[in-house]
Design a protein around this motif. Structure first.
Motif, PDB file in Angstrom:
ATOM      1  N   THR A  97      -4.818 -49.306   1.099  1.00 26.56           N
ATOM      2  CA  THR A  97      -3.497 -49.231   1.736  1.00 26.56           C
ATOM      3  C   THR A  97      -3.476 -49.776   3.154  1.00 26.56           C
ATOM      4  O   THR A  97      -2.426 -49.800   3.793  1.00 26.56           O
ATOM      5  CB  THR A  97      -3.023 -47.767   1.770  1.00 26.56           C
ATOM      6  N   LYS A  98      -4.600 -50.226   3.680  1.00 26.45           N
ATOM      7  CA  LYS A  98      -4.681 -50.711   5.060  1.00 26.45           C
ATOM      8  C   LYS A  98      -4.093 -52.120   5.197  1.00 26.45           C
ATOM      9  O   LYS A  98      -4.005 -52.883   4.235  1.00 26.45           O
ATOM     10  CB  LYS A  98      -6.133 -50.728   5.538  1.00 26.45           C
ATOM     11  N   GLY A  99      -3.714 -52.456   6.437  1.00 26.39           N
ATOM     12  CA  GLY A  99      -3.301 -53.809   6.742  1.00 26.39           C
ATOM     13  C   GLY A  99      -1.810 -54.041   6.680  1.00 26.39           C
ATOM     14  O   GLY A  99      -1.016 -53.144   6.387  1.00 26.39           O
ATOM     15  N   THR A 100      -1.446 -55.299   6.961  1.00 27.94           N
ATOM     16  CA  THR A 100      -0.051 -55.713   6.884  1.00 27.94           C
ATOM     17  C   THR A 100       0.316 -55.989   5.430  1.00 27.94           C
ATOM     18  O   THR A 100      -0.523 -55.855   4.526  1.00 27.94           O
ATOM     19  CB  THR A 100       0.175 -56.987   7.710  1.00 27.94           C
ATOM     20  N   LEU A 101       1.535 -56.424   5.201  1.00 27.86           N
ATOM     21  CA  LEU A 101       1.972 -56.745   3.847  1.00 27.86           C
ATOM     22  C   LEU A 101       1.082 -57.819   3.233  1.00 27.86           C
ATOM     23  O   LEU A 101       0.768 -57.765   2.038  1.00 27.86           O
ATOM     24  CB  LEU A 101       3.431 -57.214   3.870  1.00 27.86           C
ATOM     25  N   LEU A 102       0.639 -58.786   4.051  1.00 27.81           N
ATOM     26  CA  LEU A 102      -0.228 -59.853   3.538  1.00 27.81           C
ATOM     27  C   LEU A 102      -1.510 -59.277   2.961  1.00 27.81           C
ATOM     28  O   LEU A 102      -1.902 -59.626   1.834  1.00 27.81           O
ATOM     29  CB  LEU A 102      -0.571 -60.840   4.658  1.00 27.81           C
ATOM     30  N   GLN A 103      -2.188 -58.415   3.699  1.00 33.35           N
ATOM     31  CA  GLN A 103      -3.451 -57.846   3.216  1.00 33.35           C
ATOM     32  C   GLN A 103      -3.235 -56.990   1.961  1.00 33.35           C
ATOM     33  O   GLN A 103      -4.044 -57.027   1.032  1.00 33.35           O
ATOM     34  CB  GLN A 103      -4.122 -57.018   4.308  1.00 33.35           C
ATOM     35  N   LYS A 104      -2.161 -56.252   1.928  1.00 32.21           N
ATOM     36  CA  LYS A 104      -1.889 -55.395   0.769  1.00 32.21           C
ATOM     37  C   LYS A 104      -1.612 -56.223  -0.484  1.00 32.21           C
ATOM     38  O   LYS A 104      -2.113 -55.909  -1.568  1.00 32.21           O
ATOM     39  CB  LYS A 104      -0.699 -54.471   1.070  1.00 32.21           C
ATOM     40  N   GLU A 105      -0.828 -57.287  -0.316  1.00 33.26           N
ATOM     41  CA  GLU A 105      -0.536 -58.144  -1.467  1.00 33.26           C
ATOM     42  C   GLU A 105      -1.764 -58.963  -1.877  1.00 33.26           C
ATOM     43  O   GLU A 105      -2.001 -59.193  -3.065  1.00 33.26           O
ATOM     44  CB  GLU A 105       0.636 -59.080  -1.138  1.00 33.26           C
ATOM     45  N   ALA A 106      -2.531 -59.406  -0.890  1.00 32.59           N
ATOM     46  CA  ALA A 106      -3.752 -60.154  -1.199  1.00 32.59           C
ATOM     47  C   ALA A 106      -4.756 -59.272  -1.920  1.00 32.59           C
ATOM     48  O   ALA A 106      -5.459 -59.727  -2.833  1.00 32.59           O
ATOM     49  CB  ALA A 106      -4.362 -60.711   0.084  1.00 32.59           C
ATOM     50  N   PHE A 107      -4.836 -58.011  -1.526  1.00 32.64           N
ATOM     51  CA  PHE A 107      -5.736 -57.060  -2.198  1.00 32.64           C
ATOM     52  C   PHE A 107      -5.392 -56.979  -3.680  1.00 32.64           C
ATOM     53  O   PHE A 107      -6.276 -57.024  -4.545  1.00 32.64           O
ATOM     54  CB  PHE A 107      -5.622 -55.682  -1.541  1.00 32.64           C
ATOM     55  N   LYS A 108      -4.103 -56.887  -3.983  1.00 32.77           N
ATOM     56  CA  LYS A 108      -3.667 -56.810  -5.387  1.00 32.77           C
ATOM     57  C   LYS A 108      -4.026 -58.085  -6.135  1.00 32.77           C
ATOM     58  O   LYS A 108      -4.524 -58.036  -7.271  1.00 32.77           O
ATOM     59  CB  LYS A 108      -2.152 -56.584  -5.454  1.00 32.77           C
ATOM     60  N   ALA A 109      -3.769 -59.231  -5.505  1.00 36.65           N
ATOM     61  CA  ALA A 109      -4.031 -60.509  -6.166  1.00 36.65           C
ATOM     62  C   ALA A 109      -5.521 -60.709  -6.429  1.00 36.65           C
ATOM     63  O   ALA A 109      -5.927 -61.144  -7.516  1.00 36.65           O
ATOM     64  CB  ALA A 109      -3.489 -61.659  -5.305  1.00 36.65           C
ATOM     65  N   LEU A 110      -6.353 -60.396  -5.441  1.00 36.86           N
ATOM     66  CA  LEU A 110      -7.796 -60.556  -5.597  1.00 36.86           C
ATOM     67  C   LEU A 110      -8.362 -59.575  -6.615  1.00 36.86           C
ATOM     68  O   LEU A 110      -9.268 -59.908  -7.382  1.00 36.86           O
ATOM     69  CB  LEU A 110      -8.486 -60.371  -4.240  1.00 36.86           C
ATOM     70  N   SER A 111      -7.827 -58.384  -6.642  1.00 37.79           N
ATOM     71  CA  SER A 111      -8.308 -57.352  -7.564  1.00 37.79           C
ATOM     72  C   SER A 111      -8.017 -57.691  -9.020  1.00 37.79           C
ATOM     73  O   SER A 111      -8.795 -57.345  -9.917  1.00 37.79           O
ATOM     74  CB  SER A 111      -7.652 -56.002  -7.233  1.00 37.79           C
ATOM     75  N   SER A 112      -6.899 -58.367  -9.243  1.00 37.89           N
ATOM     76  CA  SER A 112      -6.454 -58.604 -10.610  1.00 37.89           C
ATOM     77  C   SER A 112      -6.946 -59.915 -11.207  1.00 37.89           C
ATOM     78  O   SER A 112      -6.710 -60.174 -12.388  1.00 37.89           O
ATOM     79  CB  SER A 112      -4.919 -58.573 -10.665  1.00 37.89           C
ATOM     80  N   PRO A 150      -9.727 -62.213 -12.731  1.00 38.16           N
ATOM     81  CA  PRO A 150     -11.066 -62.059 -13.316  1.00 38.16           C
ATOM     82  C   PRO A 150     -12.095 -63.064 -12.808  1.00 38.16           C
ATOM     83  O   PRO A 150     -13.302 -62.854 -12.969  1.00 38.16           O
ATOM     84  CB  PRO A 150     -10.799 -62.272 -14.815  1.00 38.16           C
ATOM     85  N   PHE A 151     -11.630 -64.158 -12.179  1.00 39.56           N
ATOM     86  CA  PHE A 151     -12.567 -65.160 -11.671  1.00 39.56           C
ATOM     87  C   PHE A 151     -13.277 -64.681 -10.408  1.00 39.56           C
ATOM     88  O   PHE A 151     -14.355 -65.154 -10.076  1.00 39.56           O
ATOM     89  CB  PHE A 151     -11.816 -66.465 -11.382  1.00 39.56           C
ATOM     90  N   ILE A 152     -12.646 -63.724  -9.704  1.00 39.11           N
ATOM     91  CA  ILE A 152     -13.159 -63.251  -8.423  1.00 39.11           C
ATOM     92  C   ILE A 152     -13.919 -61.941  -8.599  1.00 39.11           C
ATOM     93  O   ILE A 152     -13.413 -60.986  -9.180  1.00 39.11           O
ATOM     94  CB  ILE A 152     -12.008 -63.033  -7.414  1.00 39.11           C
ATOM     95  N   ASN A 153     -15.134 -61.903  -8.070  1.00 36.72           N
ATOM     96  CA  ASN A 153     -15.923 -60.663  -8.038  1.00 36.72           C
ATOM     97  C   ASN A 153     -15.557 -59.934  -6.748  1.00 36.72           C
ATOM     98  O   ASN A 153     -16.261 -60.013  -5.747  1.00 36.72           O
ATOM     99  CB  ASN A 153     -17.410 -60.992  -8.100  1.00 36.72           C
ATOM    100  N   PHE A 154     -14.412 -59.232  -6.795  1.00 36.15           N
ATOM    101  CA  PHE A 154     -13.823 -58.658  -5.588  1.00 36.15           C
ATOM    102  C   PHE A 154     -14.299 -57.227  -5.371  1.00 36.15           C
ATOM    103  O   PHE A 154     -14.175 -56.376  -6.247  1.00 36.15           O
ATOM    104  CB  PHE A 154     -12.301 -58.689  -5.705  1.00 36.15           C
ATOM    105  N   LEU A 155     -14.821 -56.968  -4.153  1.00 29.30           N
ATOM    106  CA  LEU A 155     -15.351 -55.647  -3.833  1.00 29.30           C
ATOM    107  C   LEU A 155     -14.395 -54.799  -2.995  1.00 29.30           C
ATOM    108  O   LEU A 155     -14.659 -53.610  -2.779  1.00 29.30           O
ATOM    109  CB  LEU A 155     -16.676 -55.783  -3.077  1.00 29.30           C
ATOM    110  N   GLY A 156     -13.291 -55.397  -2.499  1.00 30.33           N
ATOM    111  CA  GLY A 156     -12.354 -54.648  -1.679  1.00 30.33           C
ATOM    112  C   GLY A 156     -12.315 -55.143  -0.248  1.00 30.33           C
ATOM    113  O   GLY A 156     -12.713 -56.267   0.057  1.00 30.33           O
ATOM    114  N   ASN A 157     -11.840 -54.303   0.645  1.00 34.37           N
ATOM    115  CA  ASN A 157     -11.690 -54.663   2.053  1.00 34.37           C
ATOM    116  C   ASN A 157     -13.009 -54.558   2.811  1.00 34.37           C
ATOM    117  O   ASN A 157     -13.895 -53.786   2.440  1.00 34.37           O
ATOM    118  CB  ASN A 157     -10.672 -53.746   2.730  1.00 34.37           C
TER     119      ASN A 157
END
Length: 333
Positions: A187-202, A204-211
């Protein structure tokens, strides 16, 4: 043999330093051929001092150059500048990659208008390598200044391209990616970080660990750190400045008295190793990843060490065919 176009005109330190770096570096890559782009007389004068086998280079003469005080309009005004010509050589596929240390804004604009972006990529980003506390490991940080404003799709595109680069050039099988933020919580960050978190998390090509918080950038915990260009540029320059000041303060303290100088001799090798590891000049090149060509930017203040680092990174990108590999995968992004 592959060809790299080398804009020797735009840096603060002049043509001679660029040629000296080339003369030293070219001995390490047998397949490298350099195309020096710039003032022919100045290049030839420098080559009388720093010898290079005549079979390993050519000169593409220009009458203009874009210095660090230039603007994006110079891409139109100075059609015979070394920066414009080296971009045009890359566009025409007469060279395999290019390097410049000229004005960043002009370089970004020129790359956009002359090279264009890879199909499927909306924005290109500056991507340097960052040294870490883990031996022989670097982290990719992007964007660090090509775009002052980004959206979540841009950041997702950066992450995908960086993943391919990490796999192909750095040989990391499953690169781990994080998002630079003010806290690790979702939930941290501006709208950009919050939306980017969702995009990166969803994706499958990205091995995303979070913030990830900025204090962990040098830890080596991950392979890729994604951010917008404004934040990334400040983070990068903060790291470079902090590293330089810290090393200078350590040196000053160790040489502040005769006794300390004697004691410091026993630790000289260790301090030198740490200094070299975190010297930003060893990582000064940044790939403008996302444009349709391998285009590297070095620091405007590049010295011999900085130029050699940028040459090394450029050769690595060419030898690993990173552009074509990104292009092949971009359609599936």
């Amino acid at each position: 043999m592959y060809k790299i176009g080398y804009d020797v005109m735009g840096s603060d330190n002049g043509v001679e330093v660029a040629i000296q770096a080339a003369s030293e570096f070219i001995k390490t890559r047998k397949e490298l051929f350099l195309v020096f782009v710039g003032n022919e007389e100045e290049i030839k004068t420098a080559l009388t001092k720093y010898k290079i086998d005549s079979n390993r280079f050519s000169i593409y003469p220009t009458t203009e150059f874009i210095d660090m005080h230039g603007s994006i309009m110079d891409i139109r005004r100075k059609r015979n500048s070394s920066m414009v010509k080296v971009l045009e050589l890359l566009k025409a596929k007469e060279i395999d990659a290019m390097i410049t240390a000229g004005n960043s804004a002009a370089f970004i604009a020129g790359s956009h208008f002359i090279l264009g972006e890879i199909e499927g990529i909306k924005r290109a980003g500056f991507m340097p390598t960052i040294p870490t506390a883990i031996k022989n490991k670097v982290t990719l940080l992007l964007d660090v200044g090509a775009n002052m404003e980004c959206d979540e799709e841009d950041l997702l595109g950066f992450a995908k391209m960086a993943t391919v680069y990490s796999q192909e050039v750095l040989k990391v099988s499953n690169p781990q990616t994080t998002l630079l933020n003010i806290g690790v919580e979702e939930t941290k960050g501006t709208l950009l970080q919050k939306e980017a978190f969702k995009a990166l998390s969803s994706d499958p090509f990205i091995n995303f660990l979070g913030n990830m918080e900025a204090r962990e950038i040098l830890s080596g915990q991950v392979d890729i750190i994604i951010t917008d260009g404004y934040t990334g540029n400040m983070a990068l320059k903060s790291l470079e400045g902090s590293s330089k000041i810290l090393m200078n303060e350590i040196k000053k303290e160790l040489t502040s008295s005769f006794i300390k100088k004697i004691k410091a001799l026993t630790l000289k090798k260790s301090f030198k190793a740490v200094s070299e590891k975190f010297d930003y000049k060893n990582h000064s090149g940044a790939l403008l990843i996302g444009v349709d060509g391998i285009a590297f930017k070095s620091h405007g203040s590049s010295d011999v060490k900085s130029w050699k680092a940028t040459l090394r990174m450029t050769c690595d990108a060419v030898e690993n065919d990173v552009l074509n590999k990104i292009k092949r995968k971009a359609g599936n992004f």
